[in-house]
Design an enzyme around this catalytic site. Structure first.
Site, PDB file in Angstrom:
ATOM      1  CB  VAL A  57      -1.039   0.123   1.419  1.00  0.00           C
ATOM      2  CG1 VAL A  57      -1.957   1.104   1.195  1.00  0.00           C
ATOM      3  CG2 VAL A  57      -1.846  -1.047   0.963  1.00  0.00           C
ATOM      4  CG  HIS A  58       4.816   3.070   2.248  1.00  0.00           C
ATOM      5  ND1 HIS A  58       4.927   4.053   2.171  1.00  0.00           N
ATOM      6  CD2 HIS A  58       6.340   2.825   1.936  1.00  0.00           C
ATOM      7  CE1 HIS A  58       6.211   5.224   3.101  1.00  0.00           C
ATOM      8  NE2 HIS A  58       7.058   3.751   2.155  1.00  0.00           N
ATOM      9  CB  VAL A  59       5.326   0.830  -2.959  1.00  0.00           C
ATOM     10  CG1 VAL A  59       5.835   0.260  -4.022  1.00  0.00           C
ATOM     11  CG2 VAL A  59       6.406  -0.032  -2.239  1.00  0.00           C
TER      12      VAL A  59
END
Ligand code: HEM
Ligand code: SF4
Ligand code: SF4
Lengths: 314, 215
Positions: free
Chosen positions: B169-171
């Site tokens: 999700v962060h990427v």
């Protein structure tokens, strides 16, 4: 792997094993605890056949020697002194070692393809060549059997002399036992022998005599005849109802494919979001054109605390 | 070249070096860990030089990650507490996902999504550390009872799953919000980017800049 055509289960493998042959008979080793005199000839035979020379240990004030299974002691006699309700002493001796479970927890847990295999005859064998030394087999085994060698970080345990059995011989411990306490043959024959011995023991007054072939692990290919089958724990902690721990089941079961799928779906959802909604493009620098957009004049150089809104410090 | 006033510094060189070292450590940890996770991923053990090396190196890399993560987390924890407008922002998550950014309230240095990533990683990495040490052979596992090792193995797999999903999700968020990757490679964002995505932080930084520029 001499016996590779007969592998029916293989660690960390999701495709079917070789299946062309199906006539192999299951074997079993039967240990009649009531006949064991604790001479440890089987321990010596095991060392000799498997060419193992464990460190000479220390005496801990009991007959247990060595005191535990090790990577170089694949079988150990465990002595326990049990006081019965009527004040009598029972000296119980159990030959401990791998039970060669029909549903082996070690094999279920092992992450290295082919490091643990199960043959059609029921023997569970470690192929140390593929072992990575993670110890998951110890985590998975309901009997606390495998041991990692400090020398090479590979896991070891009793092979049920798979090499001898494959050549038509009985395991070394069976061959050497002076009291015929250990016997070897097809599982069906051994169950018959065991039933007969249980009958004998009952006739001698051991009302609770029975066969230890625990169903929780699908039965085992090493079985015991116990005079107190109602309380296997008495024999140095033999588990009463062994089975692969539910924790191991949850760890190695459906959770894994589900988690793997969710990771994949999350990444895929990102791709779909990107191609449907698009990125948040970098805002135009012209946002600077309205320096008062945030409710204050960003071009002002003077620090005028009063007409500035307070944004908090984070 | 943009004038320096059009940029706001978001990450110091040390922050950036720490972040990208963590990236390398995390990717290697995730690949080598997944190799043990399920047979389908066993081939990934070659990411650390083969299955035995992966088994040996994975826990040490884990410790490195924990050290770097703690260094990052203590510096940024105060920016990751619930802040002004965060609740309102969360209510409008639909606007966020549909890129209707003009409807969103101004927020601080991190939006609630980023804060969730932060806390999910704090919890999962702490769980990975504790469970990982309990599973660690040949050094530590021998000191723990087998039922505890079983629990630790389950917890480690679950925590790794949470951490990996969080990082995915962060990427994605970094790829989605243009202009943010540069903040972690070169350290700065444009003034427009800051005002658009993190209005309260932009205001705070601009005021700081203005104070520094006072004669
Ligand atoms: C924090 C320090 C960490 C330690 C001490 C640690 C330790 C371990 C150990 C000992 C194992 C068993 C395999 C082996 O012996 O190498 C393992 C497995 C694993 N690790 Fe870690 N690890 C850590 C961090 C991480 C991180 C950050 C991730 C995720 C990115 C991760 C993912 C995994 C996975 C997926 C497995 C396989 C679990 C399974 O078999 O179900 N680990 N770890
Ligand atoms: S007793 Fe333990 S090591 Fe032996 S087959 Fe069963 S699970 Fe595997
Ligand atoms: S230590 Fe070896 S045999 Fe045991 S689970 Fe790990 S790879 Fe398999």
């Amino acid at each position: 792997m001499i016996n590779s055509q007969n592998i029916i289960a293989r660690s960390a493998t999701t495709t079917p094993p070789p299946q062309a042959r199906s006539h192999v008979e299951e074997v079993a080793k039967l240990i009649d605890v009531s006949k064991c005199i604790g001479c440890k000839a089987c321990q010596v035979a095991c060392m000799e056949w498997n060419d193992l020379r464990d460190e000479v240990g220390e005496c801990h004030g009991t007959y247990d020697n060595p005191t535990d299974l090790t990577a170089e002691s694949w079988t150990v006699m465990r002595f326990s002194e049990h006081e019965t309700a009527d004040g009598n002493l029972e000296w119980l001796i159990r030959k401990d070692g791998c039970m060669h479970c029909a549903e082996p927890g070690c094999l279920t847990a092992c992450p290295a393809p082919g490091a643990i295999v199960q043959y059609a005859n029921g023997i569970v064998d470690f192929d140390s060549n593929h072992c990575i030394g993670c110890g998951y087999c110890i985590t998975g085994c309901p009997f606390d059997i495998p041991r990692i060698s400090p020398k090479d970080s590979k896991s070891y345990k009793c092979t049920l002399c798979s090499d001898r059995v494959n050549a038509g011989m009985e395991p070394a411990c069976v061959k050497t036992c002076p009291t015929n306490c250990i016997e070897f043959g097809t599982k069906a024959d051994m169950l018959d022998r065991a039933a007969k011995r249980v009958g004998d023991l009952k006739a001698l007054g051991f009302r609770d005599a029975g066969i230890y072939d625990p169903a929780g692990v699908g039965g085992t290919h090493v079985m015991y005849v116990l005079h107190h089958a109602n309380d296997p724990n008495r024999y140095s902690g033999l588990p009463k109802d062994p089975r692969i721990s539910p924790l191991v089941g949850a760890w190695k079961g459906v959770t894994k494919p589900i988690m793997a799928a969710i990771i994949g779906i999350t990444a895929f959802a990102g791709v779909i979001h990107y191609v449907t909604k698009g990125p948040k493009e970098e805002p135009e620098e012209s946002a600077d054109a309205d320096p008062t957009a945030l409710g204050y004049d960003a071009t002002r150089r003077r620090d005028d605390a009063d007409d500035r809104p307070h944004g908090g410090d984070r | 070249m943009k004038r320096s006033q059009d940029r706001l510094v978001r990450y110091s060189p040390l922050d950036r070096a720490n972040h990208w070292t963590m990236v390398i450590a995390f990717v290697l940890l995730a690949l080598s860990g997944l190799a043990f996770f399920h047979p389908a991923f066993f081939f990934l053990s070659h990411s650390l030089g083969g299955p035995v090396w992966a088994r040996i190196l994975h826990p040490f890399l884990g410790l490195l990650l924990v050290l770097l993560f703690v260094a990052m987390a203590v510096r940024h924890v105060s920016r990751n507490l619930l802040g002004e407008n965060d609740v309102q922002w969360m209510r409008q998550i639909g606007d966020v996902l549909d890129n209707r950014d003009d409807k969103l309230p101004p927020i601080g240095k991190y939006n609630p999504g980023q804060k969730l990533v932060f806390w999910a990683l704090v919890v999962s990495i702490a769980a990975l550390l504790v469970s990982g040490v309990i599973m660690w052979r040949p050094w530590f596992a021998g000191y723990f009872p087998i039922p505890l090792i079983r629990l630790a193995s389950l917890v480690h797999a679950l925590a790794a799953f949470v951490a990996i999903v969080t990082i995915v999700v962060h990427v994605y968020a970094a790829l989605w919000v243009k202009g943010s990757i540069r903040s972690m490679t070169q350290g700065w964002v444009t003034r427009a980017w800051a005002r658009h995505h993190h209005g309260l932080w932009a205001r705070e930084q601009e005021e700081k800049q203005r104070r520094e520029q006072q004669p």
